[in-house]
Design a protein around this motif. Structure first.
Motif, mmCIF file in Angstrom:
data_model
loop_
_atom_site.group_PDB
_atom_site.id
_atom_site.type_symbol
_atom_site.label_atom_id
_atom_site.label_comp_id
_atom_site.label_asym_id
_atom_site.label_seq_id
_atom_site.Cartn_x
_atom_site.Cartn_y
_atom_site.Cartn_z
ATOM 1 N N SER A 172 33.941 113.131 -9.070
ATOM 2 C CA SER A 172 33.245 112.146 -7.784
ATOM 3 C C SER A 172 32.264 111.657 -8.059
ATOM 4 N N ALA A 173 31.194 112.679 -9.181
ATOM 5 C CA ALA A 173 29.877 112.777 -9.049
ATOM 6 C C ALA A 173 29.848 111.657 -9.869
ATOM 7 N N MET A 174 31.101 111.520 -10.419
ATOM 8 C CA MET A 174 30.601 110.613 -12.040
ATOM 9 C C MET A 174 30.723 108.991 -11.662
ATOM 10 N N TYR A 175 31.984 109.462 -10.859
ATOM 11 C CA TYR A 175 32.767 108.398 -9.909
ATOM 12 C C TYR A 175 32.800 107.932 -8.534
ATOM 13 N N PRO A 176 31.903 107.683 -7.673
ATOM 14 C CA PRO A 176 31.901 108.337 -6.281
ATOM 15 C C PRO A 176 33.090 107.146 -5.506
ATOM 16 N N SER A 177 33.544 106.280 -6.827
ATOM 17 C CA SER A 177 33.967 104.598 -5.601
ATOM 18 C C SER A 177 35.393 104.396 -5.706
ATOM 19 N N ALA A 178 35.956 105.652 -6.723
ATOM 20 C CA ALA A 178 37.406 105.921 -7.357
ATOM 21 C C ALA A 178 37.583 106.452 -7.146
ATOM 22 N N ASN A 179 39.141 106.684 -7.039
ATOM 23 C CA ASN A 179 40.366 107.544 -6.302
ATOM 24 C C ASN A 179 40.150 108.754 -6.965
ATOM 25 N N ILE A 180 39.684 109.723 -7.175
ATOM 26 C CA ILE A 180 39.472 111.028 -7.395
ATOM 27 C C ILE A 180 40.608 111.377 -7.638
ATOM 28 N N ALA A 181 40.554 111.451 -6.065
ATOM 29 C CA ALA A 181 41.996 112.920 -5.507
ATOM 30 C C ALA A 181 42.844 112.556 -6.145
ATOM 31 N N GLY A 182 43.307 110.892 -6.492
ATOM 32 C CA GLY A 182 44.687 110.455 -7.155
ATOM 33 C C GLY A 182 44.954 111.367 -8.235
ATOM 34 N N LEU A 183 43.418 111.323 -8.717
ATOM 35 C CA LEU A 183 43.792 111.302 -10.246
ATOM 36 C C LEU A 183 43.742 111.961 -10.034
ATOM 37 N N ILE A 184 43.293 113.707 -9.947
ATOM 38 C CA ILE A 184 43.479 115.080 -9.836
ATOM 39 C C ILE A 184 45.045 115.062 -9.159
ATOM 40 N N ASN A 185 45.342 114.418 -8.516
ATOM 41 C CA ASN A 185 46.974 115.291 -8.028
ATOM 42 C C ASN A 185 47.953 114.667 -8.861
ATOM 43 N N GLN A 186 47.938 113.535 -9.681
ATOM 44 C CA GLN A 186 48.780 113.180 -10.864
ATOM 45 C C GLN A 186 48.577 114.204 -11.901
ATOM 46 N N ARG A 187 46.879 114.464 -12.817
ATOM 47 C CA ARG A 187 46.988 115.981 -12.552
ATOM 48 C C ARG A 187 47.695 116.876 -13.132
ATOM 49 N N GLU A 188 47.801 117.323 -11.837
ATOM 50 C CA GLU A 188 48.367 118.909 -11.086
ATOM 51 C C GLU A 188 49.690 118.473 -11.506
ATOM 52 N N GLY A 189 50.568 117.654 -11.746
ATOM 53 C CA GLY A 189 51.713 116.856 -11.683
ATOM 54 C C GLY A 189 52.216 117.386 -12.813
ATOM 55 N N GLY A 190 51.396 117.213 -13.776
ATOM 56 C CA GLY A 190 51.686 117.188 -15.624
ATOM 57 C C GLY A 190 51.360 115.720 -15.783
ATOM 58 N N MET A 191 50.503 114.474 -15.249
ATOM 59 C CA MET A 191 50.781 113.811 -16.276
ATOM 60 C C MET A 191 49.236 113.493 -16.095
ATOM 61 N N PHE A 192 48.792 113.595 -17.952
ATOM 62 C CA PHE A 192 47.913 113.600 -18.644
ATOM 63 C C PHE A 192 46.987 112.150 -19.124
ATOM 64 N N PHE A 193 45.641 111.804 -19.473
ATOM 65 C CA PHE A 193 45.161 110.511 -19.790
ATOM 66 C C PHE A 193 45.093 110.586 -20.917
ATOM 67 N N THR A 194 45.531 109.789 -21.755
ATOM 68 C CA THR A 194 45.134 109.738 -23.172
ATOM 69 C C THR A 194 43.947 108.717 -23.995
ATOM 70 N N GLN A 195 44.041 107.570 -22.441
ATOM 71 C CA GLN A 195 43.301 106.402 -22.907
ATOM 72 C C GLN A 195 42.366 105.741 -21.608
ATOM 73 N N MET A 196 41.606 104.817 -21.621
ATOM 74 C CA MET A 196 40.975 104.263 -20.753
ATOM 75 C C MET A 196 42.025 103.708 -19.623
ATOM 76 N N ALA A 197 42.726 103.526 -20.261
ATOM 77 C CA ALA A 197 43.950 102.388 -19.604
ATOM 78 C C ALA A 197 44.588 103.029 -18.583
ATOM 79 N N ASP A 198 44.676 104.053 -18.573
ATOM 80 C CA ASP A 198 45.371 104.601 -17.997
ATOM 81 C C ASP A 198 44.546 105.286 -16.607
ATOM 82 N N LEU A 199 43.625 105.453 -15.972
ATOM 83 C CA LEU A 199 42.352 105.653 -15.599
ATOM 84 C C LEU A 199 42.497 104.317 -15.011
#
Length: 333
Positions: free
Chosen positions: A238-265
């Motif tokens: 959130s400090a790096m990207y204050p305008s991004a949906n970091i909460a949604g990103l964390i929720n997806q990560r906690e669900g076992g879906m991880f990121f491997t490329q920028m397009a995923d973000l």
């Protein structure tokens, strides 16, 4: 007269015998005490030697785990270093004989590398920032991170001035002029540091504030390092990207879906992403060892992965003091 002389001689003889006994008892006591100290010293040396072997064994396990993870990633269709992998599990336990070994590995690219602050304040890598990374680079990210963790902006500026190469203070008394006026005078290093603990000596940083900030900071042996989006905390992202949906990103990560490329973000409004990565090269092994009920040690070993060969080596090893909470977490006391 003869009787009196005999009585005097008996008295002198008795005193002499008592003195000899006192001297003998003192000599024996001294010998026994020295023997006990020698036994205790030898026991401590042997225990420390065995504990050192425990630590080396724990480091060897951590190296094997990370090298195996690298080998597995080479054969994977889409690889990333994330918190679901074997090395990242909460704790590994070994119980050799009368001892305990506990190992916990943490990704050091999940935290803010304070040595990135050695980049120039103006221009260069220190001013990089993708879409959503508002501000002027590492210093601004640190200020938002400290704020996210409940700290004051002055604390973030004190940390920046401790490391950055400039000598103009960003806050009151946070460069050499402020520290040289203290009763115990010292200077800011204005260069790389090897341990974030020295930042607690920064001007005006409160102990409670520091306890909240410290877990999100690390001191890697190079600058311009990236943050692993798969392991970083919500506060840092959130400090790096204050305008991004970091909460949604964390929720997806906690669900076992991880990121491997920028397009995923992209769905989370994270674009650019020059400060992000999906794999890591730096780790720390938290190692707690115990022998019997008395001998305990806690070590932190920094490990570096060669991203070309997959070889892992220990680049720094430090013995730390145990805290009560850490004892309970690692050794189950």
């Amino acid at each position: 007269m003869i009787v009196r002389t005999l009585k005097r001689q008996r008295g002198v003889a008795l005193i002499t015998v008592l003195l000899v006994m006192v001297i003998a008892v003192a000599a024996v006591t001294h010998a026994v005490t020295r023997n006990r100290l020698a036994i205790s010293r030898t026991s401590a040396i042997l225990a420390n030697t065995q504990l050192a072997e425990f630590v080396h064994g724990a480091e060897a396990w951590a190296i094997i785990a990370l090298e195996q993870d690298f080998a597995d990633d080479l054969t994977a269709a889409a690889a990333s270093d994330n918190l679901q992998e074997p090395w990242a599990q909460k704790m590994l336990e070994f119980n050799p004989g009368n001892g305990k070994i506990r190992i916990r590995i943490k990704d050091l690219q999940s935290c803010f590398n304070v040595n990135n602050l050695t980049e120039s304040r103006a221009g260069g890598a220190g001013s990089r920032g993708g879409s959503g990374a508002a501000g002027s680079g590492y210093s601004s990210v640190l200020q938002r991170l400290v704020r996210n963790l409940g700290g004051r902006n002055e604390t973030a500026l004190a940390i920046v001035d401790w490391i950055d190469p400039g000598d103009t203070p960003l806050a009151s008394g946070t460069e050499d002029t402020g520290y040289l006026g203290l009763e115990v005078a010292y200077r800011t290093p204005d260069t790389f540091i090897t341990d974030v603990s020295e930042l607690s000596a920064g001007q005006g940083i409160e102990p409670e504030e520091w306890r909240a900030i410290e877990p999100e900071l690390c001191a890697l042996p190079e600058s311009s390092t990236k943050v692993n989006v798969n392991t970083a905390s919500e506060a840092l992202l959130s400090a790096m990207y204050p305008s991004a949906n970091i909460a949604g990103l964390i929720n997806q990560r906690e669900g076992g879906m991880f990121f491997t490329q920028m397009a995923d973000l992209t769905p989370f409004s994270v674009t650019g992403g020059g400060e992000l990565d999906f794999n890591s090269a730096y780790y720390v092994a938290h190692i707690a060892v115990q022998l019997g009920p008395e001998h305990r040690q806690y070590w932190e070993s920094t490990l570096k992965l060669d991203t070309t060969t997959g070889a892992v080596k220990v680049i720094q090893r430090q013995r730390r003091e145990f805290s009560g909470q850490l004892l309970q977490e690692l050794l189950g006391d």
